[in-house]
Design a protein around this motif. Structure first.
Motif, PDB file in Angstrom:
ATOM      1  N   THR A   1       0.818  -1.205   0.000  1.00 43.34           N
ATOM      2  CA  THR A   1       0.000   0.000   0.000  1.00 43.34           C
ATOM      3  C   THR A   1       0.856   1.261   0.000  1.00 43.34           C
ATOM      4  O   THR A   1       1.924   1.304   0.621  1.00 43.34           O
TER       5      THR A   1
ATOM      6  N   PRO B   1      -3.184   5.899   1.251  1.00 45.11           N
ATOM      7  CA  PRO B   1      -4.618   6.180   1.090  1.00 45.11           C
ATOM      8  C   PRO B   1      -5.351   5.177   0.215  1.00 45.11           C
ATOM      9  O   PRO B   1      -6.578   5.114   0.240  1.00 45.11           O
ATOM     10  N   ASP B   2      -4.612   4.371  -0.538  1.00 46.66           N
ATOM     11  CA  ASP B   2      -5.251   3.404  -1.426  1.00 46.66           C
ATOM     12  C   ASP B   2      -5.809   2.198  -0.680  1.00 46.66           C
ATOM     13  O   ASP B   2      -6.683   1.489  -1.194  1.00 46.66           O
TER      14      ASP B   2
ATOM     15  N   ALA C   1      -9.512   2.546   0.179  1.00 48.55           N
ATOM     16  CA  ALA C   1     -10.247   2.568  -1.092  1.00 48.55           C
ATOM     17  C   ALA C   1     -10.312   1.164  -1.694  1.00 48.55           C
ATOM     18  O   ALA C   1     -11.349   0.745  -2.240  1.00 48.55           O
TER      19      ALA C   1
ATOM     20  N   TRP D   1       1.381  11.075  -5.938  1.00 49.80           N
ATOM     21  CA  TRP D   1       1.160  10.200  -4.783  1.00 49.80           C
ATOM     22  C   TRP D   1       1.383  10.942  -3.458  1.00 49.80           C
ATOM     23  O   TRP D   1       1.000  10.435  -2.406  1.00 49.80           O
TER      24      TRP D   1
ATOM     25  N   SER E   1      -2.335  13.092  -1.230  1.00 49.22           N
ATOM     26  CA  SER E   1      -3.108  12.670  -0.058  1.00 49.22           C
ATOM     27  C   SER E   1      -2.287  12.792   1.219  1.00 49.22           C
ATOM     28  O   SER E   1      -2.804  13.215   2.272  1.00 49.22           O
TER      29      SER E   1
ATOM     30  N   GLU F   1     -11.007   8.442  -4.241  1.00 49.83           N
ATOM     31  CA  GLU F   1     -10.774   8.225  -2.809  1.00 49.83           C
ATOM     32  C   GLU F   1      -9.299   8.331  -2.439  1.00 49.83           C
ATOM     33  O   GLU F   1      -8.962   8.746  -1.333  1.00 49.83           O
ATOM     34  N   ALA F   2      -8.410   7.946  -3.339  1.00 52.80           N
ATOM     35  CA  ALA F   2      -6.986   7.893  -3.017  1.00 52.80           C
ATOM     36  C   ALA F   2      -6.162   8.958  -3.742  1.00 52.80           C
ATOM     37  O   ALA F   2      -4.944   8.971  -3.620  1.00 52.80           O
TER      38      ALA F   2
END
Length: 426
Positions: free
Chosen positions: A45, A48-49, A52, A275, A278, A339-340
């Motif tokens: 990960t 933030p993913d 999601a 990336w 977030s 979301e991410a």
């Protein structure tokens, strides 16, 4: 270890031939298939993913009844763990990878089950990388990253330096001039920081008009004169203290992010990528924004991303391909991106664009640079020879900064490394 795995794969293939029966999967190395409504997904990960992804897994279970076991491992151990599992005959059904090359011969042809949903739907620049020699679809680009600058808005305002226009990017001269003015007004240690990364420096090479490889990723396209100009500029900026020279010298050949320098407000401009959006939304104690990549001979940034794959050893090949198709449908990629703060890889979403619920203006800057980025940058980033060449580039740049090589010598060494990396693939 490789020989052991090859032996096990061969043994599995012999066993399969001896007992080939209904329920077997595709390919000559396939294992007996099951439909037990379970999947394993080997995953790392970026932060933030994860939530999601979990939200999409819950939606998939509700829709299909299939439970997906999300097996999260540290990125640094991903390749090693996957190699061990393949060697032990314990392949996951699906995995998230940044580099498919070490596993190319292990990968399932997703076209066997989901050609209509997956084939030809994603970034054209990645086609050669994700395709097998016979046209197999070995991986799906599941998210796109784009390198680019982030700026400290508070420091720019204090220095009364205008922010860059997203529709009319800076030149490199304009970016350096603006950053130095902000540095002087705010008394920061540096003006511009760049991650210690061959991938990140490839952005500068592309903007100076050259890349390691052509748009196919299979032929050299490295212009020594243009690359030398980029290396000279990079060295001058580090020697003058515009960039933090110690960051690169202390990192050696290892990756080192400059995010802590930016978050500590010791540089007003930070060349990284989307990336960070977030993460900085939560961590930064000041106003900041994404800026368009600077132009020189070319505009745009440099792409990267992740890939979803399945394996010939999977006992749930069809379910795995179905799951990959679901996760990379237009609706799922849109949810994941929103979301991410990810960038989509689907052509239809890149064409239509997205509206992000958080930090939308910043993400639109990165989306605009996706379209400005030249085809050779995509070909280079997705070339199987890229990783080795990028590693060599970091090593050669460190020699220049340490006074152990001239820019011309570094460029010659980088060119040789690119040619060797391509040759090793032949």
């Amino acid at each position: 270890m490789r020989h052991v795995r090859e032996f096990l794969v061969a043994a599995a293939a012999i066993s399969l031939v001896a007992s080939c029966a209904p329920g077997s999967g595709s390919g000559d190395e396939a294992s007996k298939q099951t439909e037990d409504k379970k999947l394993t997904y080997l995953y790392f990960t970026d932060g933030p993913d994860e939530q999601a992804t979990r939200n999409l897994l819950a939606e998939y279970k509700k829709k299909t009844g299939v439970t997906v076991d999300l097996q999260i491992v540290p990125f640094d151990n991903l390749e090693q763990r996957l190699q061990a599992r393949l060697s032990g005959g314990n392949a996951p059904d699906v995995a998230r990878l940044t580099d498919i090359e070490p596993f190319r011969t292990d990968l399932l042809d997703l076209n066997t089950f989901q050609k209509a949903a997956l084939d030809g739907k994603f970034l054209k620049g990645a086609d050669a990388y994700v395709s097998g020699k016979g046209g197999e679809l070995l991986a799906v680009p599941s998210d796109l990253t784009m390198n680019g600058p982030l700026i400290n808005v508070d420091q720019f305002k204090k220095a009364k330096v205008p922010l860059p226009d997203p529709k009319h990017p800076w030149t490199w001269d304009e970016m350096v001039t603006a950053a130095k003015k902000v540095q002087a007004a705010n008394k920061t240690q540096n003006a511009i920081a760049m991650d210690v990364s061959g991938h990140r420096f490839s952005t500068m090479l592309s903007q100076y008009g050259t890349s390691f490889f052509d748009a196919s990723g299979k032929k050299p396209a490295f212009d020594e004169a243009k690359a030398t100009a980029a290396v000279k500029r990079f060295a001058e900026l580090n020697d003058a203290g515009v960039m933090p020279k110690d960051l690169w010298l202390q990192a050696g050949t290892k990756y080192k992010g400059a995010n802590e320098i930016f978050l500590a407000q010791q540089t007003p401009v930070y060349i990284s990528g989307n990336w960070q959006v977030s993460a900085f939304a939560k961590e930064a104690k000041f106003n900041w924004a994404a800026a368009p990549d600077p132009c020189q001979e070319e505009c745009g940034g440099f792409p990267g991303g992740k890939f979803m794959v399945s394996f010939k050893e999977s006992k749930r090949q069809k379910q795995a391909a179905d799951f990959i198709a679901f996760m990379n449908s237009k609706e799922s990629q849109e949810k994941m991106a929103e979301e991410a703060n990810f960038l989509p890889t689907r052509q239809d979403l890149i064409s239509s664009g997205l509206t992000y619920p958080q930090r939308n203006a910043d993400m639109q800057v990165f989306l605009a640079d996706v379209k400005r980025t030249p085809a050779t940058a995509y070909g280079t980033a997705y070339s199987p020879a890229f990783s080795a060449t990028a590693d060599a580039t970091v090593k050669e740049l460190a020699k220049v900064l340490a006074g152990q090589a001239t820019p011309e010598q570094a460029v010659a060494a980088i060119k040789a490394a690119a040619q060797k990396a391509l040759g090793d693939l032949a």
